[in-house]
Motif scaffolding. Structure first.
Motif, PDB file in Angstrom:
ATOM      1  N   UNK A 200      25.761  59.394  37.016  1.00 51.93           N
ATOM      2  CA  UNK A 200      24.764  59.043  38.029  1.00 51.93           C
ATOM      3  C   UNK A 200      23.868  57.925  37.521  1.00 51.93           C
ATOM      4  N   UNK A 201      23.559  56.981  38.412  1.00 51.10           N
ATOM      5  CA  UNK A 201      22.663  55.894  38.049  1.00 51.10           C
ATOM      6  C   UNK A 201      23.331  54.731  37.361  1.00 51.10           C
ATOM      7  N   UNK A 202      24.657  54.739  37.266  1.00 51.37           N
ATOM      8  CA  UNK A 202      25.375  53.657  36.587  1.00 51.37           C
ATOM      9  C   UNK A 202      25.114  52.338  37.301  1.00 51.37           C
ATOM     10  N   UNK A 203      24.708  51.333  36.527  1.00 52.16           N
ATOM     11  CA  UNK A 203      24.323  50.051  37.108  1.00 52.16           C
ATOM     12  C   UNK A 203      24.469  48.964  36.057  1.00 52.16           C
ATOM     13  N   UNK A 204      24.345  47.728  36.485  1.00 51.04           N
ATOM     14  CA  UNK A 204      24.324  46.584  35.582  1.00 51.04           C
ATOM     15  C   UNK A 204      23.285  46.820  34.487  1.00 51.04           C
ATOM     16  N   UNK A 205      23.665  46.577  33.237  1.00 48.29           N
ATOM     17  CA  UNK A 205      22.754  46.846  32.120  1.00 48.29           C
ATOM     18  C   UNK A 205      21.443  46.080  32.250  1.00 48.29           C
ATOM     19  N   UNK A 206      21.484  44.885  32.859  1.00 48.64           N
ATOM     20  CA  UNK A 206      20.276  44.071  32.982  1.00 48.64           C
ATOM     21  C   UNK A 206      19.277  44.677  33.971  1.00 48.64           C
TER      22      UNK A 206
ATOM     23  N   UNK B 143      39.363  44.189  34.619  1.00 55.07           N
ATOM     24  CA  UNK B 143      38.359  43.519  35.438  1.00 55.07           C
ATOM     25  C   UNK B 143      37.405  42.824  34.474  1.00 55.07           C
ATOM     26  N   UNK B 144      37.457  41.499  34.430  1.00 55.71           N
ATOM     27  CA  UNK B 144      36.727  40.704  33.443  1.00 55.71           C
ATOM     28  C   UNK B 144      35.476  40.110  34.070  1.00 55.71           C
ATOM     29  N   UNK B 145      34.332  40.362  33.465  1.00 48.87           N
ATOM     30  CA  UNK B 145      33.101  39.739  33.958  1.00 48.87           C
ATOM     31  C   UNK B 145      33.130  38.241  33.680  1.00 48.87           C
ATOM     32  N   UNK B 146      32.834  37.438  34.705  1.00 47.02           N
ATOM     33  CA  UNK B 146      32.777  35.996  34.515  1.00 47.02           C
ATOM     34  C   UNK B 146      33.788  35.269  35.376  1.00 47.02           C
ATOM     35  N   UNK B 147      33.935  33.977  35.103  1.00 48.78           N
ATOM     36  CA  UNK B 147      34.819  33.148  35.924  1.00 48.78           C
ATOM     37  C   UNK B 147      35.993  32.558  35.152  1.00 48.78           C
ATOM     38  N   UNK B 148      36.187  33.003  33.909  1.00 50.11           N
ATOM     39  CA  UNK B 148      37.298  32.476  33.107  1.00 50.11           C
ATOM     40  C   UNK B 148      38.037  33.624  32.433  1.00 50.11           C
ATOM     41  N   UNK B 149      39.342  33.639  32.634  1.00 51.01           N
ATOM     42  CA  UNK B 149      40.169  34.672  32.025  1.00 51.01           C
ATOM     43  C   UNK B 149      40.408  34.343  30.556  1.00 51.01           C
ATOM     44  N   UNK B 150      40.211  35.296  29.651  1.00 49.36           N
ATOM     45  CA  UNK B 150      40.544  35.046  28.244  1.00 49.36           C
ATOM     46  C   UNK B 150      42.005  34.627  28.089  1.00 49.36           C
ATOM     47  N   UNK B 151      42.238  33.683  27.203  1.00 50.47           N
ATOM     48  CA  UNK B 151      43.605  33.262  26.933  1.00 50.47           C
ATOM     49  C   UNK B 151      44.361  34.370  26.200  1.00 50.47           C
ATOM     50  N   UNK B 152      45.673  34.314  26.312  1.00 54.79           N
ATOM     51  CA  UNK B 152      46.556  35.233  25.571  1.00 54.79           C
ATOM     52  C   UNK B 152      46.335  36.688  25.957  1.00 54.79           C
ATOM     53  N   UNK B 153      45.980  36.923  27.213  1.00 61.94           N
ATOM     54  CA  UNK B 153      45.878  38.304  27.690  1.00 61.94           C
ATOM     55  C   UNK B 153      47.270  38.928  27.735  1.00 61.94           C
ATOM     56  N   UNK B 154      47.376  40.172  27.315  1.00 64.36           N
ATOM     57  CA  UNK B 154      48.676  40.842  27.286  1.00 64.36           C
ATOM     58  C   UNK B 154      48.816  41.817  28.456  1.00 64.36           C
ATOM     59  N   UNK B 155      47.945  41.709  29.439  1.00 64.90           N
ATOM     60  CA  UNK B 155      48.012  42.588  30.607  1.00 64.90           C
ATOM     61  C   UNK B 155      47.510  41.824  31.818  1.00 64.90           C
ATOM     62  N   UNK B 156      47.708  42.422  32.974  1.00 65.00           N
ATOM     63  CA  UNK B 156      47.177  41.873  34.212  1.00 65.00           C
ATOM     64  C   UNK B 156      45.650  41.888  34.167  1.00 65.00           C
ATOM     65  N   UNK B 157      45.039  40.920  34.825  1.00 62.73           N
ATOM     66  CA  UNK B 157      43.585  40.899  34.857  1.00 62.73           C
ATOM     67  C   UNK B 157      43.061  40.009  35.960  1.00 62.73           C
ATOM     68  N   UNK B 158      41.801  40.174  36.274  1.00 57.32           N
ATOM     69  CA  UNK B 158      41.135  39.308  37.249  1.00 57.32           C
ATOM     70  C   UNK B 158      39.697  39.095  36.818  1.00 57.32           C
TER      71      UNK B 158
ATOM     72  N   UNK C 133      35.734  38.433  37.728  1.00 53.58           N
ATOM     73  CA  UNK C 133      34.785  38.763  38.783  1.00 53.58           C
ATOM     74  C   UNK C 133      33.439  38.164  38.396  1.00 53.58           C
ATOM     75  N   UNK C 134      33.004  37.157  39.135  1.00 55.15           N
ATOM     76  CA  UNK C 134      31.709  36.529  38.872  1.00 55.15           C
ATOM     77  C   UNK C 134      30.601  37.533  39.170  1.00 55.15           C
ATOM     78  N   UNK C 135      29.662  37.632  38.247  1.00 58.81           N
ATOM     79  CA  UNK C 135      28.591  38.644  38.328  1.00 58.81           C
ATOM     80  C   UNK C 135      29.190  40.046  38.460  1.00 58.81           C
ATOM     81  N   UNK C 136      30.267  40.261  37.737  1.00 61.14           N
ATOM     82  CA  UNK C 136      30.994  41.519  37.838  1.00 61.14           C
ATOM     83  C   UNK C 136      30.183  42.732  37.423  1.00 61.14           C
TER      84      UNK C 136
END
Length: 211
Positions: free
Chosen positions: A50-56, A114-129, A131-134
């Motif tokens: 309960x109460x889970x939210x963006x750390x900021x 689900x990656x926070x931001x707008x750039x996928x890390x290189x050399x990912x070994x799995x599917x990913x997307x 999400x800006x302001x994720x």
């Protein structure tokens, strides 16, 4: 009222056939000292704290309480990229390195990230997307933001005890006026990022800092 993170991205990934969705976030791109830290979290969607939210959006006490609840109910992993790695490959690539390390450290591998931001890390070994302001949109990324923040803050408190005077227990290595003044007066420690301008200037250009 500001919207809170939800499970829209997780639900969509499950509908596409993925079974273990990890939220991934990092903390510590801006500080002058200390590593960059990332966390990967696979939530149990039936046991979301309960109460889970963006750390900021949370106080330090709320983050600590939620971190304990997340660790008790989810699969979590934390990883770092060192100051030496930051100086060698740059802060963006070091952040992505920490993210890949966190994903690799999960007890059971995720199959979608689900990656926070707008750039996928290189050399990912799995599917990913990306999400800006994720961290404000996805509960899994919000959980990762909390775990990463609490872990890095604790690490900086430990480093502050080894190198008193820089205020890392309060500023977490960020370039606050007290940190900049201490950097000028006490000098550069092994935990300072030499590729960051204020540190570089002291080491190589003798440029004084104005707190």
């Amino acid at each position: 009222m500001k919207p809170t993170p939800d499970l829209v991205f997780e639900t969509a990934a499950l509908a596409r056939g993925f079974t273990r969705i990890a939220g991934v976030d990092e903390v510590g791109r801006g500080p002058l000292a200390g590593p960059v830290t990332a966390a990967a979290v696979v939530l149990d969607l039936t046991r979301i704290p309960a109460g889970l939210n963006d750390s900021k959006a949370l106080s330090a006490a709320q983050r600590t309480t939620l971190a304990e609840a997340i660790l008790a109910s989810a699969d979590c992993a934390v990883a770092h990229a060192s100051v030496e790695e930051i100086d060698s490959i740059n802060i963006l690539q070091a952040s992505h390195l920490a993210m890949r390390r966190a994903l690799a450290a999960l007890a059971v591998p995720a199959d979608h990230a689900l990656i926070d931001g707008n750039r996928m890390p290189r050399d990912m070994v799995m599917s990913g997307e990306c999400i800006v302001k994720g961290d404000a949109r996805s509960l899994s990324i919000a959980a990762a933001s909390i775990i990463a923040k609490v872990a890095r803050d604790a690490l900086m408190v430990d480093l502050a005890q080894q190198h008193p005077g820089y205020g890392w227990q309060k500023n977490a290595g960020y370039p606050t006026p007290d940190h900049l003044a201490a950097l000028k007066n006490l000098g550069v420690t092994p935990h300072h990022r030499r590729s960051f301008r204020p540190v570089h200037n002291i080491l190589y250009q003798d440029v004084s800092l104005t707190p």
